[in-house]
Scaffold this active site. Structure first.
Site, PDB file in Angstrom:
ATOM      1  N   GLU A   1       0.891  -1.171   0.000  1.00 14.29           N
ATOM      2  CA  GLU A   1       0.000   0.000   0.000  1.00 14.29           C
ATOM      3  C   GLU A   1       0.921   1.210   0.000  1.00 14.29           C
ATOM      4  O   GLU A   1       1.558   1.509   1.007  1.00 14.29           O
ATOM      5  CB  GLU A   1      -0.903  -0.067   1.238  1.00 14.29           C
ATOM      6  CG  GLU A   1      -2.105   0.826   1.130  1.00 14.29           C
ATOM      7  CD  GLU A   1      -1.873   2.158   1.789  1.00 14.29           C
ATOM      8  OE1 GLU A   1      -1.348   3.063   1.075  1.00 14.29           O
ATOM      9  OE2 GLU A   1      -2.189   2.307   2.968  1.00 14.29           O
TER      10      GLU A   1
ATOM     11  N   CYS B   1      -2.015   8.840   3.073  1.00 22.75           N
ATOM     12  CA  CYS B   1      -1.931   8.386   1.678  1.00 22.75           C
ATOM     13  C   CYS B   1      -3.256   8.621   0.965  1.00 22.75           C
ATOM     14  O   CYS B   1      -3.280   8.880  -0.228  1.00 22.75           O
ATOM     15  CB  CYS B   1      -1.525   6.920   1.629  1.00 22.75           C
ATOM     16  SG  CYS B   1      -2.567   5.866   2.652  1.00 22.75           S
TER      17      CYS B   1
HETATM   18  O1  LIG Z   1      -1.435   6.602   4.636  1.00 28.69           O
HETATM   19  C1  LIG Z   1      -2.475   5.896   4.583  1.00 28.69           C
HETATM   20  C2  LIG Z   1      -3.562   6.269   5.432  1.00 28.69           C
HETATM   21  C3  LIG Z   1      -4.648   5.261   5.633  1.00 28.69           C
HETATM   22  C4  LIG Z   1      -5.616   5.821   6.605  1.00 28.69           C
HETATM   23  C5  LIG Z   1      -6.800   4.972   6.822  1.00 28.69           C
HETATM   24  O2  LIG Z   1      -6.731   3.758   6.708  1.00 28.69           O
HETATM   25  O3  LIG Z   1      -7.857   5.506   7.152  1.00 28.69           O
END
Ligand SMILES: O=CCCCC(=O)O
Length: 470
Positions: A231, A265
């Protein structure tokens, strides 16, 4: 990067840690392997009870855990408390649903000339989790909860700036009742990852982090023939069409961009606005962004705390300056504040063009790029015109347009009239340079399972023997 807690609100180093030796790492891998065999002998229901105990601990320790996270990486205390609660919810979700998600799945036995055929989901062994600092508890939990429920064990290599949170996680699962070694934190630098992932006892890896980190893990895992889930970054579009509720869109856009001090992200980063509503939206959005309070993340009145690292802030400012120097317009923010701490003001930049860093790169701070689109087709072209494809957002009340966005946005998720977020119930992940594989939901849990085909015949020569050749 040293393994240390440095308070981003002050720049003060509060605690440092020596990295673990190779011998200590090997011992942790051995414990993870032994714990895997032990977990194999437990039922899903037993593992669920341990996960519920973890949820109870998280709920009871919410405030101090949140304070620790805020001190390590600067998110607001309110956001940190919400993160702890979300982790507890995920534990409860997997505890309640794993039996269903891991149940044997019957197949049409007649169609495959069997007396019985089904799919069985089985754990694969110790999984290395390389995790980032931005949601220091949640990013780990969304791997750990489903992985432990499936019967896997976890080895965490967390970001070097959140060592206390990393150690808390190991303790959490141990106190909840999971066997020794079921979940271990490895306090090591990223140079240790190759050796760990090359160990034959480590069966797979999951990484949430940057694109270069993802490429590096994928390369090692490719060489070692091990499964990975990646991810990586995102530069999520947030499209606003003429039928949208502009006030609501501007309000959600502000949250979507500045959540977690702009360091997510799945934060919306590129705001693609239809020409007919561009000026009205830009005015509302810039007004909301400028009205946010930047300051001490422990204060209830603070909306945006400091960025997590000095280097991260310098990078964000360099991206904004590059745009300004090349002719972009800064509607608000864009100035580096004086004083201690790595604060950065909510910033809106428009008149962006190809060739500017902000056009192609992910900006990991509270900085929004505003783009103008004269049609649906142009909006899609800009939205899909990046190397990333994590989340995406579109605002329109036209049902036909909603359908088109759901199909045409090239991303791992599409949120219509809302902002991208993650739920234990829904798969989470990206396409293109945002990575591959999925976390969360049954899909995420099964990423680290052996999806085993079981075919049972009557034992006569004929149907079973010949089935495979047809
Ligand atoms: O950087 C990734 C953030 C993911 C935040 C989430 O899962 O809500």
């Amino acid at each position: 990067m040293p393994i240390a807690t440095t308070n981003p609100a002050t720049g003060q180093v509060l605690k440092t840690y020596d990295p673990m030796s190779d011998e200590q790492v090997d011992a942790a891998i051995e414990r993870a392997d032994l714990a895997f065999r032990q977990l194999h002998g437990t039922t899903v229901a037993q593992r669920g009870r341990w996960l519920i105990a973890a949820a109870e601990l998280l709920e009871a320790e919410r405030d101090e855990t949140a304070r620790m996270m805020t001190t390590e990486m600067g998110k607001t205390y309110a956001a940190a408390k919400a993160e702890v609660t979300k982790c507890a919810t995920a534990c409860r979700f997997y505890a309640a649903n794993a039996v269903r998600m891991l149940a044997d799945e019957p197949a049409d036995a007649g169609a495959v000339k069997a007396t019985r055929a089904f799919i069985r989901y089985q754990p694969i062994g110790p999984v290395l989790a390389v995790m980032p600092w931005n949601f220091p508890l949640w990013q780990v939990m969304r791997f750990a909860a489903p992985a432990l429920m499936a019967g896997n064990t976890g080895l965490l290599k967390h970001a070097s700036n959140v060592p206390q949170t990393a150690l808390y996680l190991e303790e959490l699962f141990r106190r909840a009742g999971f066997p020794e070694g079921a979940f271990s934190t490895l306090l090591v630098g990223s140079e240790a990852v190759d050796r760990i992932l090359s160990d034959p006892r480590v069966r797979a890896a999951t990484l949430t982090g940057s694109e270069p980190a993802g490429r590096s893990i994928a390369q090692i895992a490719g060489r070692e023939l091990k499964k990975t889930v990646l991810e990586l970054g995102g530069s999520d579009p947030f499209v606003v069409m003429p039928t949208a509720d502009l006030d609501r869109a501007a309000e959600v856009a502000t949250t979507a961009r500045c959540q977690n001090n702009g360091q997510s992200c799945i934060a919306a980063k590129r705001f693609i606005i239809h020409t007919d509503v561009f000026d009205a939206f830009a005015e509302k959005f810039a007004a909301r962004m400028s009205a946010l309070t930047v300051g001490d993340p422990m204060d209830d009145g603070t909306d945006v705390g400091p960025l997590a690292t000095d280097r991260g802030r310098a990078e964000v400012h360099a991206q904004v300056q590059d745009a300004a120097d090349s002719g972009a317009t800064i509607l608000c923010g864009g100035e580096l504040p004086a004083g201690d701490g790595w604060f950065y003001p909510p910033t809106v930049v428009t008149d962006l063009r190809p060739g500017m860093r902000m056009w192609a790169e992910e900006v990991f701070g509270p900085v929004a790029g505003l783009y103008r689109a004269s049609s649906y087709e142009e909006a899609i072209e800009i939205a899909n015109g990046t190397a990333f494809g994590l989340g995406s957002n579109a605002w329109t009340t036209d049902p036909a347009e909603q359908e088109r966005f759901a199909t045409d946005l090239d991303a791992g998720s599409v949120f219509i009239n809302g902002m991208t977020t993650s739920f234990p119930e829904l798969p989470f992940g990206g396409v293109k340079n945002s990575g591959y594989g999925r976390e969360l939901s049954a899909v995420g849990m099964r990423e680290f399972c052996n999806t085993k085909t079981v075919w049972v015949g009557a034992g006569e020569a004929g149907p079973g023997a010949g089935a495979h050749s047809e």
